[in-house]
Design a protein around this motif. Structure first.
Motif, short mmCIF file in Angstrom:
data_model
loop_
_atom_site.label_atom_id
_atom_site.label_comp_id
_atom_site.label_asym_id
_atom_site.label_seq_id
_atom_site.Cartn_x
_atom_site.Cartn_y
_atom_site.Cartn_z
N CYS A 110 0.84 -1.21 0.00
CA CYS A 110 0.00 0.00 0.00
C CYS A 110 0.87 1.26 0.00
CB CYS A 110 -0.91 0.01 1.23
SG CYS A 110 -2.29 -1.14 1.18
N PHE A 111 1.81 1.32 0.94
CA PHE A 111 2.66 2.50 1.06
C PHE A 111 3.67 2.59 -0.07
CE2 PHE A 111 1.08 1.99 5.39
CZ PHE A 111 0.68 3.29 5.67
N LEU A 112 4.10 1.45 -0.59
CA LEU A 112 5.03 1.46 -1.71
C LEU A 112 4.35 2.03 -2.96
CD1 LEU A 112 7.97 0.61 -2.39
CD2 LEU A 112 7.02 -1.51 -3.30
N LEU A 206 -6.68 3.59 3.06
CA LEU A 206 -7.15 4.90 2.63
C LEU A 206 -6.09 5.99 2.69
CD1 LEU A 206 -10.84 5.15 3.90
CD2 LEU A 206 -9.94 4.38 1.70
N VAL A 207 -5.18 5.92 3.67
CA VAL A 207 -4.14 6.96 3.74
C VAL A 207 -3.25 6.92 2.50
CG1 VAL A 207 -2.11 7.76 5.00
CG2 VAL A 207 -4.19 7.19 6.24
N PRO A 208 -2.67 5.75 2.15
CA PRO A 208 -1.88 5.71 0.91
C PRO A 208 -2.73 5.99 -0.33
CG PRO A 208 -1.40 3.80 2.28
CD PRO A 208 -2.60 4.47 2.87
N PHE A 209 -3.97 5.49 -0.34
CA PHE A 209 -4.83 5.71 -1.50
C PHE A 209 -5.14 7.19 -1.68
CE2 PHE A 209 -9.05 5.37 -3.71
CZ PHE A 209 -8.55 4.83 -4.89
N SER A 210 -5.32 7.90 -0.56
CA SER A 210 -5.56 9.35 -0.63
C SER A 210 -4.33 10.06 -1.20
CB SER A 210 -5.89 9.91 0.76
OG SER A 210 -7.05 9.31 1.28
N ILE A 212 -2.21 8.77 -3.24
CA ILE A 212 -2.17 8.43 -4.66
C ILE A 212 -3.14 9.31 -5.44
CG2 ILE A 212 -2.71 6.62 -6.35
CD1 ILE A 212 -1.72 4.59 -4.27
N LEU A 213 -4.35 9.51 -4.89
CA LEU A 213 -5.34 10.35 -5.56
C LEU A 213 -4.85 11.79 -5.67
CD1 LEU A 213 -8.74 9.12 -4.05
CD2 LEU A 213 -7.81 8.66 -6.33
N ILE A 214 -4.23 12.30 -4.62
CA ILE A 214 -3.70 13.67 -4.65
C ILE A 214 -2.61 13.79 -5.71
CG2 ILE A 214 -2.38 15.38 -3.34
CD1 ILE A 214 -3.84 14.37 -0.82
N SER A 215 -1.69 12.80 -5.74
CA SER A 215 -0.60 12.84 -6.71
C SER A 215 -1.14 12.85 -8.14
CB SER A 215 0.33 11.63 -6.51
OG SER A 215 0.97 11.68 -5.25
N TYR A 216 -2.09 11.98 -8.42
CA TYR A 216 -2.60 11.88 -9.78
C TYR A 216 -3.54 13.03 -10.15
CZ TYR A 216 -0.25 7.63 -10.97
OH TYR A 216 0.73 6.72 -11.28
N SER A 217 -4.18 13.64 -9.16
CA SER A 217 -4.95 14.85 -9.44
C SER A 217 -4.03 15.96 -9.90
CB SER A 217 -5.72 15.28 -8.18
OG SER A 217 -6.65 14.30 -7.79
N LEU A 218 -2.89 16.11 -9.23
CA LEU A 218 -1.91 17.12 -9.63
C LEU A 218 -1.29 16.78 -10.99
CD1 LEU A 218 -0.15 17.61 -6.16
CD2 LEU A 218 -1.75 19.18 -7.28
#
Length: 312
Positions: A110-112, A206-210, A212-218
């Protein structure tokens, strides 16, 4: 119902029966697992051997392949041995080790994956500052952090799960020891532990997934501002492989760990578990090798050098 202590063995009911159809499915699963091990080992070998792949992105990918190899090795050999020998018993220590390694590898992945999404964000949005923002020191810290957080969660769940007294019905309706399945056999009030375990799973997912979502939104915001069609195409190609892996991993993990109890069944849990413990580790190297020009180039170079080496 009598209570028995954790010195007695558990019984894994397994995934297959001894019928022709199930024997065929068992062979298929075994072949997929072997192919997964070979594919991930090849990915690690290529990244280690090819100097062009000595980058943080590919180092993180090699760690993903290592986790996938260990995950398959934790589950499949035991499952295959139990099916072939007919001995389905597993000691509490063996069960605890399976829970520890399984949670460590799933949590670490997840964190990776979140670390890999940050790497893609820096590569697309700040390419000129990539060496500074994604230094080797930071890469190693994220890798060690992923392993550590996964191991901490795995150790906590393994110790807590085996600390409960268990009833006479010590048959585990699964093909490996998984904490939620094992807790159902406890002859004690496990509501507090189940709530804590649920919160831990939500946080680990959810923490890693959030992130990931922030990174890909940017990333998508930056891509949409690019005027060059080729630049947009290259940026999407850079991220598509990682997005595919994230979708496969989180889709299965959320389905198994964040679904309400009333919608859970043993057969469904086993099918989903097969997907993310055996099939997903096979798909990861396929996705990255087929959709990554650098990896395909390293594979072609390796194949072209092999005959030369053997001839010499």
């Amino acid at each position: 119902m009598n209570i028995w202590n954790t010195t007695s063995d558990f019984i894994l009911l397994g995934l297959f029966n001894h019928t022709e159809t199930h024997l065929f499915l068992f062979v298929m699963v075994l072949m997929i697992a072997i192919t997964s091990l070979v594919g991930n080992a090849l990915m690690i070998f290529l990244i280690h051997q090819d100097a062009q792949l000595h980058m943080p992105m590919y180092f993180l990918l090699s760690q993903l392949s290592l986790m996938d190899m260990m995950l398959v090795s934790t589950i499949v050999p035991r499952m295959a041995a139990d099916y072939l020998k007919g001995n389905k018993s597993i000691s509490p220590a063996g069960c605890g080790l399976q829970i520890f390694f399984f949670i460590t590898l799933e949590g670490g992945e997840c964190f990776l994956l979140a670390s890999m999404s940050y790497d893609r964000y820096v590569a697309v949005c700040h390419p000129l500052r990539y060496a500074v923002l994604m230094s080797w020191q930071l890469c190693l810290r994220m890798t060690v952090g992923s392993w550590f957080l996964g191991a901490a969660d795995g150790l906590m769940q393994a110790v807590a799960t085996l600390s409960f007294p268990f009833c006479d019905a010590h048959e585990i309706d699964h093909f490996f020891c998984e904490a939620p399945t094992l807790v159902r056999l406890a002859c004690a009030d496990t509501s507090v532990f189940e709530n804590v375990m649920y919160i831990c799973c939500v946080l680990m997912l959810l923490v890693p997934f959030s992130l990931i979502l922030i990174s890909y939104s940017l990333i998508f915001a930056a891509v949409l501002q690019m005027h060059s069609r080729e630049a947009r195409k290259k940026a999407f190609a850079t991220c598509s492989s990682h997005l595919s892996v994230v979708g496969l991993f989180y889709g299965a993990a959320i389905s198994i760990y964040m679904r309400p109890k009333s919608y859970r069944s043993a057969n469904h849990d086993k099918i989903v578990s097969v997907f993310y413990t055996i099939f997903t580790p096979l798909l990861n190297p396929i996705i990255y090798s087929m959709r990554n020009g650098d990896v395909k180039g390293a594979l072609r170079k390796c194949m072209s050098q092999c005959p030369t080496s053997s001839h010499e």
